[in-house]
Design an enzyme around this catalytic site. Structure first.
Site, PDB file in Angstrom:
ATOM      1  N   HIS A 180       0.839  -1.196   0.000  1.00  0.00           N
ATOM      2  CA  HIS A 180       0.000   0.000   0.000  1.00  0.00           C
ATOM      3  C   HIS A 180       0.876   1.250   0.000  1.00  0.00           C
ATOM      4  CE1 HIS A 180      -3.839  -1.997   1.864  1.00  0.00           C
ATOM      5  NE2 HIS A 180      -3.319  -2.701   0.863  1.00  0.00           N
ATOM      6  N   CYS A 195      -6.003   1.912   5.890  1.00  0.00           N
ATOM      7  CA  CYS A 195      -6.657   0.669   6.288  1.00  0.00           C
ATOM      8  C   CYS A 195      -6.085   0.238   7.647  1.00  0.00           C
ATOM      9  CB  CYS A 195      -6.412  -0.407   5.228  1.00  0.00           C
ATOM     10  SG  CYS A 195      -4.720  -1.032   5.218  1.00  0.00           S
ATOM     11  N   GLU A 245       0.927   3.821   1.926  1.00  0.00           N
ATOM     12  CA  GLU A 245       1.454   4.180   3.246  1.00  0.00           C
ATOM     13  C   GLU A 245       2.639   3.302   3.637  1.00  0.00           C
ATOM     14  OE1 GLU A 245      -3.150   4.435   3.715  1.00  0.00           O
ATOM     15  OE2 GLU A 245      -1.700   3.370   2.452  1.00  0.00           O
ATOM     16  N   CYS A 293      -2.243  -0.541   7.525  1.00  0.00           N
ATOM     17  CA  CYS A 293      -1.401   0.652   7.439  1.00  0.00           C
ATOM     18  C   CYS A 293      -1.455   1.453   8.738  1.00  0.00           C
ATOM     19  CB  CYS A 293      -1.824   1.512   6.253  1.00  0.00           C
ATOM     20  SG  CYS A 293      -1.479   0.713   4.668  1.00  0.00           S
TER      21      CYS A 293
END
Length: 148
Positions: free
Chosen positions: A57, A87, A59, A90
Site C-alpha cells: 500500500h 486501512c 502508506e 497501514c
C-alpha cells in the site's frame, strides 16, 4: 487564511500526484508523502499489482522510504499525507512508526481503520481528515467506474 491549511493542501496535492501515477499503472489510486521539517522526504503510491504484494500500500511504501532517508524506524518528527484514510494494516504500521500526525483526503467507508481498528494508531496521533476530500474521492470513483 490559515497557513497550516494551505500547507496541508499543498502536501495533499503532492500525494494526489502520486495517486495519479498509481491510476496510470492500473493500481488503486492512493498516494502518500511523508513530510519532515516542511520537506518531502518520501513519495509513494500503491504498488500491490506491480509487486504482486497485498502489503504494498502507499502508506507502507512511504513508511519504508522515509525510514531509509532518516536512517531509523521511527518517524517521530514527520507527517504523513495520504489521499484515502488508512486501512487497519497501514494504521498499525503507522502506529509502530510513532508518526505524530496523519492527514488524509477521503474517508474509506468500507475498509478504513476508524471503523475496523480505531485503536491501531497511537492515542496521541493527530488525525486530520477531509483535506481535498472531493478530489481524492473522485480519483477513486473514476478508477472503480472504469473497472465495472
Amino acid at each position: 487564511m490559515n497557513t497550516q491549511i494551505l500547507g496541508d493542501e499543498y502536501f495533499m496535492r503532492q500525494a494526489l500526484n502520486e495517486a495519479r501515477y498509481a491510476f496510470e499503472k492500473d493500481e488503486v489510486p492512493i498516494g502518500a508523502v511523508v513530510v519532515c521539517q516542511n520537506r518531502i522526504i518520501a513519495r509513494a503510491h500503491n504498488l500491490t499489482e506491480t509487486l504482486t504484494d497485498v502489503t504494498a500500500h502507499a502508506e507502507m511504501q512511504a513508511i519504508t522510504a522515509a525510514a531509509n532517508v532518516l536512517g531509523g524506524k521511527y518517524l517521530t518528527d514527520c507527517t504523513l499525507y495520504v489521499t484515502v484514510e488508512p486501512c487497519p494494516m497501514c494504521a498499525g504500521a503507522l502506529g509502530w512508526s510513532q508518526i505524530p500526525k496523519i492527514v488524509y483526503g477521503a474517508p474509506d467507508i468500507k475498509r478504513g481503520y476508524r471503523d475496523i481498528a480505531p485503536k491501531a494508531l497511537h492515542p496521541k496521533t493527530q488525525i486530520i481528515g477531509g483535506v481535498l476530500e472531493q478530489e481524492c474521492a473522485q480519483l477513486m470513483q473514476d478508477f472503480f467506474k472504469n473497472k465495472r
